[in-house]
Design a protein around this motif. Structure first.
Motif, PDB file in Angstrom:
ATOM      1  N   GLY A 233       0.805  -1.214   0.000  1.00 62.82           N
ATOM      2  CA  GLY A 233       0.000   0.000   0.000  1.00 62.82           C
ATOM      3  C   GLY A 233       0.836   1.262   0.000  1.00 62.82           C
ATOM      4  N   ALA A 234       0.158   2.388  -0.190  1.00 63.16           N
ATOM      5  CA  ALA A 234       0.857   3.673  -0.205  1.00 63.16           C
ATOM      6  C   ALA A 234       1.476   3.992   1.147  1.00 63.16           C
ATOM      7  N   ASN A 235       0.876   3.471   2.235  1.00 61.83           N
ATOM      8  CA  ASN A 235       1.432   3.732   3.560  1.00 61.83           C
ATOM      9  C   ASN A 235       2.701   2.926   3.840  1.00 61.83           C
ATOM     10  N   ASP A 236       3.092   2.064   2.899  1.00 59.91           N
ATOM     11  CA  ASP A 236       4.330   1.295   3.059  1.00 59.91           C
ATOM     12  C   ASP A 236       5.496   1.885   2.266  1.00 59.91           C
ATOM     13  N   VAL A 237       5.242   2.960   1.511  1.00 57.85           N
ATOM     14  CA  VAL A 237       6.271   3.511   0.626  1.00 57.85           C
ATOM     15  C   VAL A 237       7.495   3.976   1.410  1.00 57.85           C
ATOM     16  N   SER A 238       7.288   4.693   2.502  1.00 62.15           N
ATOM     17  CA  SER A 238       8.420   5.199   3.295  1.00 62.15           C
ATOM     18  C   SER A 238       9.267   4.057   3.815  1.00 62.15           C
ATOM     19  N   MET A 239       8.638   3.010   4.298  1.00 65.12           N
ATOM     20  CA  MET A 239       9.348   1.847   4.813  1.00 65.12           C
ATOM     21  C   MET A 239      10.125   1.141   3.702  1.00 65.12           C
ATOM     22  N   ILE A 240       9.515   1.001   2.532  1.00 66.58           N
ATOM     23  CA  ILE A 240      10.163   0.328   1.407  1.00 66.58           C
ATOM     24  C   ILE A 240      11.387   1.102   0.950  1.00 66.58           C
TER      25      ILE A 240
END
Length: 532
Positions: A233-240
């Motif tokens: 999801g978009a909320n995982d972009v920073s983590m990725i």
């Protein structure tokens, strides 16, 4: 997330959805507490079933409030500096005094093969952490359903809302976002790192996207280990983007994670072959190729170094400039590349059946200081043998050109035979490349000496016409490769590693399969003969 809606009756309403912990803190104080308690009970029931929960609230905005908010929003959205902070402040001013409209519980089923994939990753020696924005109860339920948490596992839960309470809790397995607010980027980070790295599983719930990236950064700053983040999801972009390796799952939540990732997969279960198979193969190939390239170049360098003792430390080399250039560019280059592409120490099915075989990569068994020192010692030995054995056979009767030809022929054969000894799985491409390039190298050496302008005109032909040359070459190859052969035999039969043991299992299984197939074909032919 909020939305401002202008209704047909010219009224303006603000709708807000979010986590219960955030929504309950911005409710109107005069709101009915019975409704709040009933909503909390429903949310607890939903999350205990593994449903993803959200609370929806609303408030009416007067015309003046809307105009003031719109003006401030336009200014903040066009600001050149601190835009995100300004927008956050504007949002927090209007997102207050809400009334609850309701709560939702959405079932988000696990993809096929997720429990088996996580179990394989843990068997391979990897630690699995889950970072989610769901409630604690939902996160725990998901942990059970994907076999991340088991019934015999002790759970130590941190659910604190102040810095002082965080200091009093010694260990953590499950931690929520409000707690991380008081830990990340403070002196408590070191304590969280020490506690988290001693746990088999870390599950963070109700964490914001930036907090997910903060957890990854927490590990990266304090260890040299590689980190991998996977999300859909978009909320995982920073983590990725924060992790060393980012993997995006192309699912129903958009393609933001895929666009921000290093690798994209269709389902979570595809992570298992990506790591356990292709990750193992690539680590084995790259680790070996680095070591081998140091070796094949150092052998020639040491040869020339030993020769300086006989040439009064001059810059003269018995190996011609053409052969020296072609040695790295043609004679030994292509086999290295082909082996790095096609060689496989274990089959695809075996690596999936034994996740523990990913361990050599975690323990740096294919590329480390010990292997580097051993390969350098081996190259020193081989260069000494190559350099001085010709003097024993020819008793000082060799000229520089003939000596250089013996050296370059010996080194090309040495490094290619060395490479052949380390190949795990042969195929026709490897055979043609390795021995074809060796034949081309021999042809190039003869062609160079066939040029009248070269100082060693016809030297290699004169050498190869004598039996002494071939005896000298055989002696060089045997003596140079003998220590390596002994070490490999000792390691294989006396002290084998996991990969060597499983390779033997593969060989035995293949023999049994071939024997059973041969017996089946023989019995089939026996039945056909009487009928004919």
């Amino acid at each position: 997330m909020s939305a401002v809606i202008c209704c047909p009756d010219n009224s303006v309403k603000l709708f807000v959805k979010g986590a219960d912990s955030a929504m309950f803190s911005i409710l109107d104080r005069s709101f009915d507490l019975e409704i709040v308690r009933a909503t909390e009970m429903h949310l607890h029931a939903y999350s205990s079933l593994g449903l993803r929960t959200l609370v929806i609230g609303m408030r009416d905005l007067s015309g003046r409030e809307f105009e003031n908010w719109k003006a401030c929003y336009n200014i903040a959205s066009t600001s050149l500096s601190g835009r995100e902070d300004l927008l956050g402040d504007i949002a927090s001013q209007v997102e207050s005094d809400l009334r609850i409209l309701g709560a939702t519980g959405i079932e988000d089923k696990l993809q096929q093969g997720v429990p088996e994939a996580i179990e394989s990753l843990r068997k391979a020696g990897m630690r699995v952490w889950v970072l989610t924005g769901d409630k604690r109860e939902t996160a725990i339920s998901i942990g059970y359903s994907c076999k991340l948490i088991s019934n015999n596992m002790s759970q130590i839960i941190i659910n604190s809302h102040s810095k002082e309470s965080c200091k009093q809790i010694p260990v953590a397995l499950i931690i929520d976002g409000p707690t991380l607010v008081h830990i990340l980027e403070t002196e408590l980070e070191d304590g969280l790192y020490r506690v988290a790295t001693t746990c088999d599983v870390v599950l963070c719930c109700r964490v914001a996207p930036l907090q997910k990236a903060g957890i990854v950064a927490l590990i990266k700053k304090r260890t040299n280990d590689m980190t991998l983040s996977i999300g859909d999801g978009a909320n995982d972009v920073s983590m990725i983007q924060m992790a060393d390796v980012g993997i995006g799952i192309s699912g129903q939540e958009g393609r933001q994670a895929v666009m921000a990732s290093d690798f994209a997969i269709g389902q979570f279960r595809f992570l298992v072959p990506l790591l356990l198979v292709h990750g193992h193969w690539n680590y084995q190939r790259i680790g070996y190729m680095i070591i081998y390239n140091f070796y094949r170049n150092s052998v020639v360098v040491f040869l020339i170094f030993w020769y300086t003792f006989f040439s009064a430390f001059s810059l003269i080399s018995p190996i011609t400039d053409a052969s020296g250039f072609l040695y790295s560019a043609v004679y030994t280059a292509l086999p290295t590349v082909i082996v790095g592409i096609y060689d496989q120490d274990l089959s695809h099915g075996t690596l999936l059946s034994y996740p523990q075989l990913y361990g050599p990569g975690l323990r740096d068994e294919r590329y480390n200081r010990k292997l580097f020192v051993l390969i350098m010692l081996d190259s020193v030995w081989q260069s000494l043998v190559t350099a001085f054995v010709p003097f024993l056979f020819y008793s000082g009767t060799l000229d520089d050109s003939s000596l250089g030809d013996i050296w370059i022929v010996s080194v090309v054969l040495l490094v290619n035979i060395h490479l052949a000894m380390d190949v795990f799985s042969w195929n026709w491409i490897l055979l043609v490349t390795l021995w074809g390039v060796t034949a081309i190298a021999m042809g190039c050496i003869v062609a160079i000496d066939a040029s009248p302008s070269m100082p060693g005109y016809w030297a290699i032909n004169n050498l190869m016409a004598t039996k002494l040359f071939w005896l000298c070459l055989l002696c060089i190859l045997v003596l140079a490769l003998l220590p390596r052969f002994v070490v490999k035999a000792f390691a294989s039969y006396v002290k084998p590693d996991d990969v060597q043991i499983v390779r033997e299992i593969e060989k035995v299984a293949k023999r049994k399969h071939d024997g059973a197939l041969e017996a089946l074909l023989r019995s089939s032919s026996d039945h056909q003969q009487p009928n004919s």
